[in-house]
Write an enzyme that holds these catalytic residues in place. Structure first.
Site, PDB file in Angstrom:
ATOM      1  N   CYS A  43       0.850  -1.191   0.000  1.00  0.00           N
ATOM      2  CA  CYS A  43       0.000   0.000   0.000  1.00  0.00           C
ATOM      3  C   CYS A  43       0.892   1.250   0.000  1.00  0.00           C
ATOM      4  O   CYS A  43       1.786   1.372   0.855  1.00  0.00           O
ATOM      5  CB  CYS A  43      -0.882  -0.010   1.243  1.00  0.00           C
ATOM      6  SG  CYS A  43      -1.825   1.512   1.447  1.00  0.00           S
ATOM      7  N   ASP A  45      -0.876  -5.451   0.343  1.00  0.00           N
ATOM      8  CA  ASP A  45      -2.206  -5.573  -0.262  1.00  0.00           C
ATOM      9  C   ASP A  45      -2.248  -6.874  -1.045  1.00  0.00           C
ATOM     10  O   ASP A  45      -1.215  -7.343  -1.524  1.00  0.00           O
ATOM     11  CB  ASP A  45      -2.460  -4.399  -1.228  1.00  0.00           C
ATOM     12  CG  ASP A  45      -2.951  -3.159  -0.501  1.00  0.00           C
ATOM     13  OD1 ASP A  45      -3.573  -3.282   0.573  1.00  0.00           O
ATOM     14  OD2 ASP A  45      -2.706  -2.045  -1.008  1.00  0.00           O
ATOM     15  N   LEU A  89       0.493 -14.525 -24.641  1.00  0.00           N
ATOM     16  CA  LEU A  89       1.208 -14.203 -23.409  1.00  0.00           C
ATOM     17  C   LEU A  89       1.897 -15.474 -22.907  1.00  0.00           C
ATOM     18  O   LEU A  89       1.263 -16.527 -22.764  1.00  0.00           O
ATOM     19  CB  LEU A  89       0.208 -13.704 -22.365  1.00  0.00           C
ATOM     20  CG  LEU A  89       0.767 -13.333 -21.008  1.00  0.00           C
ATOM     21  CD1 LEU A  89       1.841 -12.260 -21.098  1.00  0.00           C
ATOM     22  CD2 LEU A  89      -0.354 -12.872 -20.078  1.00  0.00           C
ATOM     23  N   GLU A  90       3.176 -15.364 -22.621  1.00  0.00           N
ATOM     24  CA  GLU A  90       3.911 -16.535 -22.108  1.00  0.00           C
ATOM     25  C   GLU A  90       3.632 -16.645 -20.604  1.00  0.00           C
ATOM     26  O   GLU A  90       3.863 -15.692 -19.853  1.00  0.00           O
ATOM     27  CB  GLU A  90       5.406 -16.366 -22.397  1.00  0.00           C
ATOM     28  CG  GLU A  90       6.185 -17.668 -22.254  1.00  0.00           C
ATOM     29  CD  GLU A  90       6.484 -17.987 -20.806  1.00  0.00           C
ATOM     30  OE1 GLU A  90       6.276 -19.150 -20.381  1.00  0.00           O
ATOM     31  OE2 GLU A  90       6.881 -17.047 -20.091  1.00  0.00           O
ATOM     32  N   SER A  91       3.193 -17.820 -20.198  1.00  0.00           N
ATOM     33  CA  SER A  91       2.626 -17.991 -18.869  1.00  0.00           C
ATOM     34  C   SER A  91       3.648 -17.826 -17.731  1.00  0.00           C
ATOM     35  O   SER A  91       3.359 -17.179 -16.718  1.00  0.00           O
ATOM     36  CB  SER A  91       1.990 -19.384 -18.801  1.00  0.00           C
ATOM     37  OG  SER A  91       1.479 -19.630 -17.543  1.00  0.00           O
ATOM     38  N   HIS A 126      -4.731   0.548  -6.053  1.00  0.00           N
ATOM     39  CA  HIS A 126      -5.431  -0.553  -6.715  1.00  0.00           C
ATOM     40  C   HIS A 126      -5.756  -0.232  -8.176  1.00  0.00           C
ATOM     41  O   HIS A 126      -5.533  -1.061  -9.066  1.00  0.00           O
ATOM     42  CB  HIS A 126      -6.751  -0.852  -5.998  1.00  0.00           C
ATOM     43  CG  HIS A 126      -6.627  -1.320  -4.597  1.00  0.00           C
ATOM     44  ND1 HIS A 126      -5.433  -1.593  -3.976  1.00  0.00           N
ATOM     45  CD2 HIS A 126      -7.588  -1.596  -3.667  1.00  0.00           C
ATOM     46  CE1 HIS A 126      -5.661  -2.009  -2.743  1.00  0.00           C
ATOM     47  NE2 HIS A 126      -6.954  -2.010  -2.534  1.00  0.00           N
ATOM     48  N   GLU A 127      -6.322   0.933  -8.393  1.00  0.00           N
ATOM     49  CA  GLU A 127      -6.729   1.281  -9.763  1.00  0.00           C
ATOM     50  C   GLU A 127      -5.499   1.314 -10.666  1.00  0.00           C
ATOM     51  O   GLU A 127      -5.512   0.783 -11.784  1.00  0.00           O
ATOM     52  CB  GLU A 127      -7.437   2.652  -9.797  1.00  0.00           C
ATOM     53  CG  GLU A 127      -8.788   2.687  -9.100  1.00  0.00           C
ATOM     54  CD  GLU A 127      -8.688   3.056  -7.620  1.00  0.00           C
ATOM     55  OE1 GLU A 127      -7.576   2.993  -7.031  1.00  0.00           O
ATOM     56  OE2 GLU A 127      -9.737   3.414  -7.042  1.00  0.00           O
TER      57      GLU A 127
END
Ligand SMILES: [Ca+2]
Ligand SMILES: [Ca+2]
Ligand SMILES: [Ca+2]
Ligand SMILES: [Ca+2]
Ligand SMILES: [Ca+2]
Ligand SMILES: [Ca+2]
Ligand SMILES: [Ca+2]
Ligand SMILES: [Ca+2]
Ligand SMILES: [Ca+2]
Ligand SMILES: [Ca+2]
Ligand SMILES: [Ca+2]
Ligand SMILES: [Ca+2]
Ligand SMILES: [Ca+2]
Ligand SMILES: [Ca+2]
Ligand SMILES: [Ca+2]
Ligand SMILES: [Ca+2]
Lengths: 148, 148, 148, 148, 148, 148, 148, 148, 148, 148
Positions: free
Chosen positions: C46, C53, C68-70, C87-88
């Site tokens: 945070c 968080d 996307l490579e995992s 957060h946003e």
């Protein structure tokens, strides 16, 4: 109403051909709405093996002049007990039989079959176009999950 | 119907290339509807590590002239048992194999894979445009939640 | 494929700036479909209190030339471990980082954050327009209910 | 940011009129996205009986220049503790207060009230038109079921 | 009460050894009862790979002279953030640390770890004998289900 | 029955000390059975911060000569609205107040508190020994799950 | 407001014709929003057998000048207790009675009836067109599942 | 620790006989506790038909001197991939193999098999007596429900 | 069997005193087992307000010489429709009426009442001692959760 | 093993008297464990009305020398298709038939019947005493909830 089975001793018809699906007048024929029948008690026979099959059905329809009479529907479903047919065909046969009889503005049927070979088949059919402005909730039947 | 596997002793095909996905006539080819197959029993191999991968598949389609034959579908899925490929590729390969064979009006497949590195991958593909007026419920597979 | 982390000892990057999100070729680049990554293991700090968080992320995208490579995604998420942000902002940063790298036809991210002050915040972002004809199931993450 | 309550001792405001709902700059003001606040801890008073009422609120909004500051929102909700008003009015008052302050591109609020006389009331309001291309998941709050 | 962290700026302790778990007087020390702490936000490091691990903890105890102080417990859990140890060991270390400090009449801890290699591990430990006549509900944490 | 609040205008008591918990005669005082009161609408104040706290209570008891009068119980719970105390203390105070008044053969109370600092506390107390042969179902309150 | 039943002793009306459904002014008549009433406590009589029928109702509406007054709604529902009519008719009668009284911009009612002959009937009706820009969550009532 | 597979390239053993289940020292051998492994990814072959079978396993044990090493357990389960045996036998074989290796104070295994012929079989075995004072939560695997 | 109501037109008895609960011979009187009746359709009147009350009942019993006849039980429950009594009293009256008639080896009843004043009351009574060796599953009725 | 039905064309037996329930040797006869069969596909006829009845069965047993052969069990259940008997009797008949054939150390059966007259009946029977030290999970079948 001239119903043949409601309020009387009504034996299970031996086959769908001998069953009499009935209709009653819709008191709100000037109104667009939806009625849902949920029928978790259904069995027929597998045309390949002769073994019992089971399904859970949900029928939604927008009535026109007629409503589906509930007791005759129960007996109609029961009449498949000794009949053999495939899942897709049985589901559509039930849906089309109702549609032919009650001439709904719109109808749909979901057939949720128990698994065979580890794989259940569901069949979804609808007939006609939902009248403008009706409201049709999801059937919301739980998906098959196997185990765990 | 000339089916090669239904009602016979049918060993597990050693690979998808050797599996024979089969089709049967759709008795209601003049009707738009949807059939759903739910297959929670699937395993293949990871192309990077060689370790087993597991998935849960749901296939929805609107049949044209043909229905997917259920037993051959089960055997086809089983044939991936010793095959290595990535989640995205395997899911699309299964979907495209069915689409090529049965030429549906529309088809979709959801592949829900078990987590690797704490992160599951799901793959969603659809093919063609749903015929006007068909009804397609959500697949409704539970989201992955981790623990707690 | 020249991947820097897959199949190798890959230490946790100390920050998102030092993490290397990677991509692999999409074998089905001519096909519109959706891949979903569900990542219930995420933590950052945070920016006001410095306390940890936690969040649960779900990313959906329609790949173009790249997937996307995992493993790199897992390491990228882990690299936020000692990073402080709101957060946003964190949710959009993750979404935009993926979008910049893999240039998807469409992408969305849901960030479901654990409650602070009794009130959890969720953040929902999507990028681009879903290609015509793709199918995108709900993320279906359980709503926060408090107690009882 | 000149916030009056964040990171300070902030007593519960005695009424909504005395509460100060605050806003912070949206770092992604050029991006359409949605933030959801879920607040299961809310109480006010019934204007007819003076008895406590309880509700569970979910607020979704697409921020413009401003974000809703979370701690001031918590205090604002708490300030209704000794205020009497009807469910419909309280729900809209909360929604409109946020909308006036943060000038979102779009906002909605769901107020899920505990039953009175065996019948709970829910109130759903939205303000503005969702920006083209944003994604808004269902709030998914469990329906009231009574018992059994 | 001489608490070192409650109501003060309390930075995250760098390791469990530097964290200070605190206790407060139990006002009902003459009464047998149970307190439950549910902590879904926990992360540490894997001693083999150095990658993050995540867990959900539930602690139940029957207090004697002391209660576990909630904020110090939160900081204590947070102090594992950069610590590497095995699931079984971490779970027991947390449980034993609390037991040593607050000398409960009885205590138990459930550690519900996120899956690794597709297999989650849970660890359940209890300490002492529940005092005669106390009531201990199940922890009721959802079992891991994989997918489907 | 000389009840002071039932069927009358009964304002919310300003504190538990001023509330009057009432009892009525048990018509089945010669019978061992259990009554359960579920009270999801409870709020008081945090003694440290002065902010509102919320809880969900379930009380089970085996009545002796007296039953707990339901309206006075509701008002008693409401009287905590402006009272500050710790979760453990509040839960036991409610339980002991009922026990003192109605002298049940046995009683238990579960207090399920909303999370603070990401960690909810539950408190479980029981008083006396269940009479031989009574039946006490689990309270079955959903465990706290955080998000995802 | 001249209400005849709110805050007074109000006996259960002997029939729907004798019940007085009431309305109150909508303080937000210039705003489009939705109110939901959930009524799981309803019973009437079967016109064929005279036996009790039970249903769970959910009413959603977008108020115009008037709100539905909650206590009169409860009494109105109660007034069907000794009235015999069919499921479809009862559901529409309730919906139309409300619509006539409060002249909503839009209204819908879901009637979820308990099974007869193993088959429950649900009835869904809506009236008018939802005002542009309102938000209407699903009613989300659990589907009937039979057993297992 | 001399482990043969952890942290190394470990191919899937071709059969259970060739798999090497491994153990590590229990750091808390003087403490009674329980570890649970949940393994939703398991497949073997049906000894009658040669078709794949699938199961979900949960193993609980109270360790003595040894812990079950997790990676070797995963490989051991994977080694059944081409092995044919009955559900009851496979479940007990897995349980007994673990028990022989790690000499737990107590162990139990639940095998939850996918349905065959519409009827799933579950197998529950436990070994030894739970040490006095350990705590063993239910496995809580969802019961099989068929459809609807 | 001389039953007065089964297979005949059976009007709803006007009160419990006029209802005739009936019994039939237990074909397995030499065997200890349990029968469960679940009755989600029950209504009576509140003795204080005269308003309808609703409940969901579950009755479990171990039959001796007699079984409870199902249709008479349904009519007996229906006979409370115009009867006023308190929740505790009604639940025990139903349980005791059955026990007196069928003289079971053991019986229990759970009455799950809809909330009044936001607080539902449940009543649990059992009679006699379960015969050694019978098996009695939990009733498993969902706890009341309020909203959210 | 001399089985008459496994691996052969096996028509549905016309009645339970003509069905042949079969047993196979228990390879672990020296071990106490439990096997569970879950059978959600069952139908018979009502002896009063001749209409179909449906049930969901769960059988748990601790095998002695014999295991229940699964295919013969499926056929045995199917043989009730045209048989009329009461719920209590059918459930016990099934349980006793299995017990007589396989002479288990202990057995129980739960019969969960679909509602008639709005009230489902469940039947629970067990036979023998669970061997010391076996583990028997709950059957966990969902309780009947009616609607809402
Ligand atoms: Ca229309
Ligand atoms: Ca699964
Ligand atoms: Ca069409
Ligand atoms: Ca396209
Ligand atoms: Ca709640
Ligand atoms: Ca836009
Ligand atoms: Ca004690
Ligand atoms: Ca007693
Ligand atoms: Ca979680
Ligand atoms: Ca508008
Ligand atoms: Ca011990
Ligand atoms: Ca079912
Ligand atoms: Ca006995
Ligand atoms: Ca033994
Ligand atoms: Ca024992
Ligand atoms: Ca209900």
């Amino acid at each position: 109403m001239g119903l043949k089975q409601l309020g009387k001793a009504a034996p299970l018809p031996p086959s769908p051909d001998e069953a009499v699906l009935e209709r009653v007048s819709n008191l709100h024929a000037d109104t667009d709405y939806v009625a849902r029948f949920t029928a978790p008690e259904f069995t027929c026979l597998c045309p390949v093996t002769g073994q019992p099959d089971f399904a859970h059905f949900v029928v939604d329809y927008a009535p026109g002049k007629w409503l589906l009479e509930s007791k005759s529907f129960k007996l109609f479903l029961g009449s498949f007990r000794n009949t053999a047919s495939f899942h897709e065909d049985t589901t559509l046969r039930i849906g089309k039989s109702i549609a032919t009889l009650i001439e709904p503005r719109w109808l749909r049927i979901g057939g949720y079959w128990f698994p065979r070979g580890g794989i259940p088949i569901d069949v979804f059919w609808q007939h006609g176009t939902p009248p403008d402005g009706i409201w049709i909730p999801d059937q919301g039947v739980a998906p098959y999950r196997g185990r765990g």
